[in-house]
Design a protein around this motif. Structure first.
Motif: not given
Ligand code: PEP
Length: 258
Positions: A14, A16, A102, A104, A174, A178-180, A216-218, A238-240
């Motif tokens: 992801n 973003k 999501h 966010e 998620e 834990a997200i970001g 999901g979450g970091s 997966i975000g970042g």
């Molecule tokens: C996300 O955006 O769904 C996410 C899990 O972000 P991150 O991996 O950066 O926590």
């Protein structure tokens, strides 16, 4: 049935609201080189760029076996909804996936679980596959509300007639905390919630054996192997780390060998 037989791992990046046409190029070139057929035999991989970059992603990844999708979709089929993007438009751009709900969007834009289910339904009606995101806040967890919050988030999804067919729905668990944040749920914490989600959807008539539930979450390359070793964790959102080619490819490798 072994997990590997029933549910091929899935890793979704992801992006973003990040990237430019220029900065996406080295990332896409590295993904095209690193996500080869041998790796993709063991893991499904998708990327979710911002809408304007979907054509760029399809041009770079179109022949690779990596799929792509969108981070959101309108809850309406078409019409006077200025600024919205329909599921049919996403299908025109070759999308396979759409994330809905999501955290966010739930937190910043007030999206409700009912609206999320409508978006999942629109996605399915267009022939695309929804990845529905659920997760509790830190306050929910500390008050012992994790399961009731998740149950309320998946209930409207479970009522969708079309979503119960095998392989039609992906859930992404998620935890909002834990997200970001750099703080990952422990494999045991995540496994417990994944097993709960599988149980709830199985009781609602879903084919639990084919239901893929992503964490999901970091997630980083270092934390992925232990998470993906859990029996009910079928991959990651997966975000970042999806913006760093080496990290993302390493996460995909972990999923393929889980
Ligand atoms: C996300 O955006 O769904 C996410 C899990 O972000 P991150 O991996 O950066 O926590």
């Amino acid at each position: 049935m072994q997990r590997q037989e029933a549910r091929k791992p899935l890793v979704v990046g992801n992006w973003k609201m990040n990237g430019t046409l220029g900065s996406n190029e080295p990332l896409l070139a590295a993904l095209r080189a690193g996500l080869d057929a041998a790796l993709l035999a063991g893991v499904d991989v998708a990327v979710l760029p911002p809408y304007p970059y979907l054509p760029q992603v399809s041009a770079w990844l179109g022949e690779t076996g990596v799929s792509w999708g969108a981070q959101d979709v309108a809850g309406h089929a078409d019409g006077a909804y200025t600024g919205e993007v329909s599921a049919a438009m996403l299908r025109d751009l070759g999308c396979r996936w759409v994330t809905v709900g999501h955290s966010e969007r739930r937190a910043l834009l007030g999206e409700t679980s009912e609206q999320v289910a409508v978006k999942a339904d629109r996605t399915l009606q267009a022939g695309l596959l929804p990845i529905a995101c659920v997760g509790e806040t830190l306050a929910d967890r500390e008050q012992g509300l994790t399961e009731s919050v998740i149950a309320a988030q998946i209930a409207p999804l479970a009522r969708l007639a079309s979503v119960g067919a095998p392989g039609q729905l992906v859930i992404a668990y998620e935890p909002v905390w834990a997200i970001g944040t750099g703080r990952t749920a422990s494999p045991e914490q995540a496994q417990a919630v994944h097993a709960f989600i599988r149980g709830r959807l199985s009781a609602a008539g879903f084919d639990a054996a084919s239901l893929r539930i992503l964490y999901g979450g970091s997630v980083k390359a270092a934390s992925a192997p232990a998470l993906f070793a859990m029996p009910d964790i079928d991959g990651g959102l997966i975000g970042g780390a999806s913006l760093i080619a080496d990290e993302f490819i390493a996460i995909c490798r972990s999923a393929a060998s889980a």
